[in-house]
Design a protein around this motif. Structure first.
Motif, mmCIF file in Angstrom:
data_model
loop_
_atom_site.group_PDB
_atom_site.id
_atom_site.type_symbol
_atom_site.label_atom_id
_atom_site.label_comp_id
_atom_site.label_asym_id
_atom_site.label_seq_id
_atom_site.Cartn_x
_atom_site.Cartn_y
_atom_site.Cartn_z
ATOM 1 N N PRO A 128 -13.796 39.957 149.977
ATOM 2 C CA PRO A 128 -14.709 39.204 149.115
ATOM 3 C C PRO A 128 -14.552 39.488 147.619
ATOM 4 O O PRO A 128 -15.425 39.130 146.828
ATOM 5 N N PHE A 129 -13.452 40.117 147.229
ATOM 6 C CA PHE A 129 -13.257 40.479 145.827
ATOM 7 C C PHE A 129 -12.408 39.432 145.119
ATOM 8 O O PHE A 129 -11.803 38.565 145.749
ATOM 9 N N THR A 130 -12.384 39.536 143.805
ATOM 10 C CA THR A 130 -11.551 38.671 142.991
ATOM 11 C C THR A 130 -10.511 39.529 142.289
ATOM 12 O O THR A 130 -10.387 40.720 142.575
ATOM 13 N N GLN A 131 -9.787 38.942 141.335
ATOM 14 C CA GLN A 131 -8.794 39.734 140.619
ATOM 15 C C GLN A 131 -9.433 40.776 139.701
ATOM 16 O O GLN A 131 -8.749 41.693 139.240
ATOM 17 N N SER A 132 -10.711 40.651 139.435
ATOM 18 C CA SER A 132 -11.408 41.653 138.615
ATOM 19 C C SER A 132 -11.644 42.907 139.445
ATOM 20 O O SER A 132 -12.100 42.832 140.599
ATOM 21 N N TRP A 133 -11.338 44.046 138.878
ATOM 22 C CA TRP A 133 -11.508 45.328 139.584
ATOM 23 C C TRP A 133 -12.970 45.491 140.006
ATOM 24 O O TRP A 133 -13.878 45.439 139.179
ATOM 25 N N PRO A 134 -13.258 45.716 141.308
ATOM 26 C CA PRO A 134 -14.643 45.794 141.787
ATOM 27 C C PRO A 134 -15.334 47.133 141.541
ATOM 28 O O PRO A 134 -16.535 47.260 141.794
ATOM 29 N N GLY A 135 -14.597 48.133 141.075
ATOM 30 C CA GLY A 135 -15.203 49.442 140.837
ATOM 31 C C GLY A 135 -15.045 50.358 142.032
ATOM 32 O O GLY A 135 -14.726 49.932 143.144
ATOM 33 N N ILE A 136 -15.266 51.662 141.796
ATOM 34 C CA ILE A 136 -15.049 52.639 142.854
ATOM 35 C C ILE A 136 -16.218 52.672 143.834
ATOM 36 O O ILE A 136 -17.339 52.287 143.516
ATOM 37 N N ALA A 137 -15.935 53.136 145.032
ATOM 38 C CA ALA A 137 -16.931 53.223 146.091
ATOM 39 C C ALA A 137 -17.840 54.424 145.884
ATOM 40 O O ALA A 137 -17.461 55.426 145.267
ATOM 41 N N LEU A 138 -19.050 54.318 146.428
ATOM 42 C CA LEU A 138 -19.983 55.432 146.380
ATOM 43 C C LEU A 138 -19.506 56.538 147.319
ATOM 44 O O LEU A 138 -18.787 56.278 148.296
ATOM 45 N N PRO A 139 -19.901 57.787 147.057
ATOM 46 C CA PRO A 139 -19.487 58.892 147.937
ATOM 47 C C PRO A 139 -19.987 58.696 149.353
ATOM 48 O O PRO A 139 -21.023 58.066 149.594
ATOM 49 N N GLY A 140 -19.246 59.239 150.319
ATOM 50 C CA GLY A 140 -19.689 59.221 151.701
ATOM 51 C C GLY A 140 -20.902 60.120 151.880
ATOM 52 O O GLY A 140 -21.148 61.039 151.094
ATOM 53 N N SER A 141 -21.664 59.867 152.926
ATOM 54 C CA SER A 141 -22.886 60.635 153.165
ATOM 55 C C SER A 141 -22.734 61.527 154.398
ATOM 56 O O SER A 141 -21.959 61.233 155.307
ATOM 57 N N THR A 142 -23.484 62.625 154.400
ATOM 58 C CA THR A 142 -23.530 63.580 155.501
ATOM 59 C C THR A 142 -22.127 63.942 155.992
ATOM 60 O O THR A 142 -21.754 63.668 157.134
ATOM 61 N N PRO A 143 -21.326 64.546 155.137
ATOM 62 C CA PRO A 143 -19.953 64.856 155.542
ATOM 63 C C PRO A 143 -19.886 65.985 156.561
ATOM 64 O O PRO A 143 -20.709 66.903 156.568
ATOM 65 N N ALA A 144 -18.922 65.890 157.436
ATOM 66 C CA ALA A 144 -18.589 67.027 158.291
ATOM 67 C C ALA A 144 -17.817 68.025 157.441
ATOM 68 O O ALA A 144 -17.507 67.772 156.280
ATOM 69 N N GLY A 145 -17.524 69.189 158.014
ATOM 70 C CA GLY A 145 -16.745 70.169 157.272
ATOM 71 C C GLY A 145 -15.349 69.634 157.029
ATOM 72 O O GLY A 145 -14.647 69.293 157.981
ATOM 73 N N PRO A 146 -14.906 69.543 155.770
ATOM 74 C CA PRO A 146 -13.573 68.995 155.496
ATOM 75 C C PRO A 146 -12.450 69.731 156.221
ATOM 76 O O PRO A 146 -11.508 69.088 156.713
ATOM 77 N N ASP A 147 -12.534 71.058 156.290
ATOM 78 C CA ASP A 147 -11.460 71.807 156.947
ATOM 79 C C ASP A 147 -11.476 71.595 158.458
ATOM 80 O O ASP A 147 -10.419 71.500 159.096
ATOM 81 N N THR A 148 -12.674 71.519 159.027
ATOM 82 C CA THR A 148 -12.790 71.261 160.464
ATOM 83 C C THR A 148 -12.224 69.889 160.807
ATOM 84 O O THR A 148 -11.480 69.723 161.775
ATOM 85 N N THR A 149 -12.572 68.902 159.987
ATOM 86 C CA THR A 149 -12.053 67.550 160.206
ATOM 87 C C THR A 149 -10.540 67.524 160.062
ATOM 88 O O THR A 149 -9.835 66.891 160.863
ATOM 89 N N ALA A 150 -10.023 68.207 159.043
ATOM 90 C CA ALA A 150 -8.576 68.241 158.825
ATOM 91 C C ALA A 150 -7.859 68.861 160.020
ATOM 92 O O ALA A 150 -6.797 68.379 160.446
ATOM 93 N N ALA A 151 -8.418 69.930 160.558
ATOM 94 C CA ALA A 151 -7.807 70.577 161.716
ATOM 95 C C ALA A 151 -7.777 69.637 162.915
ATOM 96 O O ALA A 151 -6.789 69.587 163.665
#
Length: 275
Positions: A128-151
Motif C-alpha cells: 500500500p505504499f507509494t514511491q515516497s519513503w513511508p518511514g521506519i517501523a515502530l519497535p517490536g513489543s515484548t521481545p524474547a531473549g535475543p540470544d535465546t532466539t538466535a540460538a
C-alpha cells in the motif's frame, strides 16, 4: 565500528584459545588478502562442519571480544571467505543513519520497480505504499531473549538451509557490525559499502532484537527476538526489507503485502539474498 584484532592474534600461539577462556576445535585464521605483507587476522574459522548447537555453545566467546557467526559455502566447493573479504572497502556503520540509508534505498528500488511494471500493474508491487519513503517501523513489543532466539534459529538452520556451515569468530563488539568488519561483499550488486547495511542492522538490533546468525556468499540470516505480530506491523517492516534487499520481493513474492503476510508476521528468522 569497533574491532579488536588482539583476541585473534592470541590464537596464533594459543590455537585452542585457553588463555581467552575458550576451548576451540581445530581451525584457522583468515586475513584480508589486500592488506600488506603482515595483515591483521579478520576472523577465525573452524575446520569442521558446525553442529546444530555450535552457535550457542560458542556464544560465551563474546566475553573475549569475539562474536560467533556461521559461514556457509553455497557452492560446496570453494570457501568464499578465504579470498572474497575486503574490509578496506567498508566505512564505519556508525557514520550512517539507518533511516537515511533506508530512504535512499527505498526511493531507488521503488523507482526501478515502477519503470519495470506495465501501466496496469503500476504500484502493485509496493502497495500500500507509494514511491515516497513511508518511514521506519515502530519497535517490536515484548521481545524474547535475543540470544535465546538466535540460538534457536541457528539450531534450525544447521543441516537444513545451511547444509555444511562452519563456525567463525569475529573480533567485533556487536553482531550488527559483523558483515562490514570482515569485508563481506554479498550485497555488492545492491550496495558496495556494507557498512550502510550494517547501520540498518544496528537499528534492527535495537528495535527488534536482531542478531546476525549466518552469512553465505550472497545471503544473510538474522534471528529476530521481537518480530511484527500483525499484518499492519509487518507491512512497515516489509517496506524496510524491500529497501534493504529488493530481491526478497522482486524474486520471491509478488508484492510487499504478500511478503509481509507470509514471511514476516510472527517470524523469528529473516533471510536476505542478493542476486
Amino acid at each position: 565500528m569497533t574491532t579488536h584484532a588482539k583476541p585473534l592474534t592470541v590464537l596464533l600461539t594459543d590455537p585452542m584459545g585457553g588463555s581467552l577462556g575458550l576451548s576451540l576445535p581445530p581451525g584457522s585464521l583468515v586475513t584480508e588478502t589486500n592488506d600488506g605483507p603482515w595483515p591483521e587476522p579478520l576472523l577465525w574459522v573452524a575446520d569442521g562442519v558446525a553442529a546444530p548447537r555450535t552457535w550457542a555453545e560458542y556464544l560465551p566467546a563474546r566475553d573475549a571480544g569475539l562474536q560467533p557467526v556461521l559461514l556457509q559455502d553455497e557452492s560446496g566447493v570453494e570457501e568464499w571467505w578465504a579470498g572474497e573479504l575486503d574490509p578496506g572497502m567498508m566505512s564505519n556503520p556508525g557514520a550512517h543513519h539507518a533511516e537515511e540509508v533506508l530512504k535512499d534505498f527505498w526511493e531507488s528500488a521503488a523507482s526501478e520497480t515502477e519503470e519495470s511494471e506495465d501501466d496496469e500493474d503500476a504500484g502493485e508491487t509496493i502497495a500500500p505504499f507509494t514511491q515516497s519513503w513511508p518511514g521506519i517501523a515502530l519497535p517490536g513489543s515484548t521481545p524474547a531473549g535475543p540470544d535465546t532466539t538466535a540460538a534457536e534459529v541457528a539450531k534450525a538452520l544447521v543441516g537444513h538451509s545451511l547444509k555444511s556451515p562452519r563456525l567463525a569468530l569475529v573480533p567485533v563488539d556487536r553482531s550488527a557490525d559483523l558483515p562490514a568488519a570482515i569485508g563481506w561483499s554479498g550485497p555488492v550488486n545492491h550496495e558496495n559499502d556494507v557498512a550502510r547495511l550494517c547501520a540498518v542492522l544496528r537499528s534492527w538490533e535495537d528495535r527488534f532484537g536482531v542478531r546476525v546468525v549466518a552469512l553465505s556468499y550472497a545471503r544473510l540470516d538474522l534471528s529476530v527476538a521481537a518480530p511484527p505480530q500483525t499484518l499492519d506491523e509487518a507491512l512497515t517492516v516489509a517496506a524496510e526489507h524491500f529497501a534493504f534487499c529488493p530481491d526478497n520481493i522482486w524474486q520471491g513474492y509478488e508484492s510487499i503485502r504478500l511478503y509481509a503476510e507470509e514471511a514476516l508476521v510472527g517470524n523469528s528468522h529473516w533471510t536476505f539474498w542478493w542476486d
